[in-house]
Write an enzyme that holds these catalytic residues in place. Structure first.
Site, PDB file in Angstrom:
ATOM      1  N   LYS A 198       0.809  -1.219  -0.040  1.00 16.60           N
ATOM      2  CA  LYS A 198       0.008   0.007  -0.067  1.00 16.60           C
ATOM      3  C   LYS A 198       0.957   1.182  -0.068  1.00 16.60           C
ATOM      4  CE  LYS A 198      -3.575   2.150   2.698  1.00 16.60           C
ATOM      5  NZ  LYS A 198      -4.550   2.144   3.715  1.00 16.60           N
ATOM      6  N   LYS A 251      -2.144  -1.522  -3.825  1.00 13.88           N
ATOM      7  CA  LYS A 251      -3.314  -0.397  -3.736  1.00 13.88           C
ATOM      8  C   LYS A 251      -2.325   0.973  -3.905  1.00 13.88           C
ATOM      9  CE  LYS A 251      -6.022   1.952  -0.345  1.00 13.88           C
ATOM     10  NZ  LYS A 251      -6.457   1.790   0.883  1.00 13.88           N
TER      11      LYS A 251
HETATM   12  C1  PBG Z   1      -7.440   3.158   5.594  1.00 13.18           C
HETATM   13  C2  PBG Z   1      -7.861   2.945   4.329  1.00 13.18           C
HETATM   14  C3  PBG Z   1      -7.643   4.012   3.298  1.00 13.18           C
HETATM   15  C4  PBG Z   1      -8.155   3.421   1.982  1.00 13.18           C
HETATM   16  C5  PBG Z   1      -8.455   2.209   2.071  1.00 13.18           C
HETATM   17  N1  PBG Z   1      -8.175   1.996   3.341  1.00 13.18           N
HETATM   18  C6  PBG Z   1      -7.116   5.493   3.335  1.00 13.18           C
HETATM   19  C7  PBG Z   1      -5.858   5.785   3.591  1.00 13.18           C
HETATM   20  O1  PBG Z   1      -4.661   4.868   3.747  1.00 13.18           O
HETATM   21  O2  PBG Z   1      -5.458   7.129   3.726  1.00 13.18           O
HETATM   22  C8  PBG Z   1      -7.940   4.252   0.563  1.00 13.18           C
HETATM   23  C9  PBG Z   1      -9.140   3.795  -0.264  1.00 13.18           C
HETATM   24  C10 PBG Z   1      -9.445   4.786  -1.445  1.00 13.18           C
HETATM   25  O3  PBG Z   1      -8.841   5.733  -1.566  1.00 13.18           O
HETATM   26  O4  PBG Z   1     -10.200   4.478  -2.222  1.00 13.18           O
HETATM   27  N2  PBG Z   1      -6.175   2.614   5.842  1.00 13.18           N
END
Ligand code: PBG
Length: 331
Positions: A198, A251
């Site tokens: 991520k 992601k």
């Molecule tokens: C929480 C999380 C996030 C997203 C999914 N889980 C936000 C972040 O890490 O700031 C982002 C999902 C999206 O932008 O569609 N940890």
């Protein structure tokens, strides 16, 4: 044999032969839909993500019935609690917003496959993805204390009836901690979908408005990955697999196709998911609203590219649209 004997246009000359030799397909069954669950008695539109709502529990049954009707059988739940605090208490309360949502969904539709986001950014008052000792100057996320809280949250989701948990905080050791906690509570059968790779991405912007979980100070760069790195992605995935992840995820998706590809090449035996995040969705929506892009064509092409890179399935805010578009899939 080169040209002129070889002419690749031969297999492009007719729609039927194009379909027959098509290598990659996007199906509705490849798509998982995220849902935002809100405390209270009113649903709200998410202004940054057209077509998406913060759904209150009272409106949830109707939405779930609609999703089943259009062929969507899996949802990923994010909670928006009434109160946020230092420990994210609502996230592991037996009557927390997510726990109640899972029970409602399972009651009206036991077959809906429910995955829960396991993280703290929506539940802490500072908006970081774990426990922060705010008395220290660094105000860093305390990795190992967060693991203890993640265990509670994952077990609580399983107790409420979740089919799978998806830890997204990018905390070292999170998969191991959650696996052992689930096993200790007799949830050996619950799989873990880990947000293994991520990135600290600006493409999450519209989501933060949707979940009201933007960090109140600093940023997420001390736990999420640097967008410049992909060798490190292999290490993250490798560790998660060793810790017991059943599915690994990349992601965002669209601007990290190389990473999806590398993961699939390195770990062909493990399912790889990809998260087409809020920014990817909202960019296409906004351009389509302006008439600058054809929404259906661009969205389906973006999903196809993610699958072509190697994703086995995609978490996408376009899932409802895909259900609609794929009913009528000519050309
Ligand atoms: C929480 C999380 C996030 C997203 C999914 N889980 C936000 C972040 O890490 O700031 C982002 C999902 C999206 O932008 O569609 N940890």
């Amino acid at each position: 044999m080169p040209f002129p004997q070889t002419r690749l246009r031969r297999l492009r000359s007719h729609a039927t032969i194009r379909r027959l030799v098509q290598e990659t397909h996007v199906q509705l069954a490849d798509c998982m839909l995220p849902l935002f669950i809100r405390h209270g008695t009113r649903s709200f539109d998410v202004s940054t993500m057209p077509g998406h709502k913060q759904l209150c529990l009272a409106d949830l049954p109707q939405e779930i019935e609609h999703l089943i009707q259009i062929g969507i059988h899996s949802v990923l739940l994010f909670g928006i609690p009434e109160t946020k605090d230092a420990l994210g208490l609502d996230s592991y309360a037996p009557d927390g917003s997510i726990q109640r949502a899972i029970k409602i969904i399972k009651k009206i539709c036991p077959n809906m496959y429910v995955i829960t986001d396991v993280c703290f950014c929506e539940y802490t008052h500072h908006g970081h993805c774990g426990f922060v000792d705010e008395t220290t100057e660094a105000k860093a996320v305390d990795n190992d204390r967060t693991l203890e809280l993640l265990k509670k949250q994952a077990v609580s989701h399983a107790q409420a009836g979740a089919d799978m948990v998806a830890p997204s905080g990018h905390i070292d050791g999170m998969v191991h901690a959650i696996r052992s906690a689930l096993d200790a509570h007799h949830y050996q059968h619950i799989p873990i979908l880990s947000y293994s790779v991520k990135y600290a991405s600006a493409f999450y912007g519209p989501f933060r408005a949707a979940t009201e979980g933007a960090p109140q100070f600093g940023n997420r760069k001390t736990y999420q990955m640097n967008p410049a790195n992909s060798g490190e992605a292999i290490r993250e995935a490798e560790l998660d697999i060793l810790e017991g992840a059943d599915i690994i995820m990349v992601k965002p998706a669209g601007v990290y196709l190389d990473v999806i590809y590398r993961l699939k090449q390195n770990f062909p035996q493990i399912p790889v998911a990809a998260y087409q995040v809020s920014g990817e969705f909202s960019m296409i929506k906004a351009a389509a609203e302006k008439g600058w892009l054809d929404e259906k064509k661009v969205a389906l092409e973006s999903l196809l590219a993610i699958k072509r890179a190697g994703a086995d399935f995609i978490i996408t805010y376009f899932a409802r649209e895909v259900a609609h578009w794929l009913q009528d899939n000519t050309d």
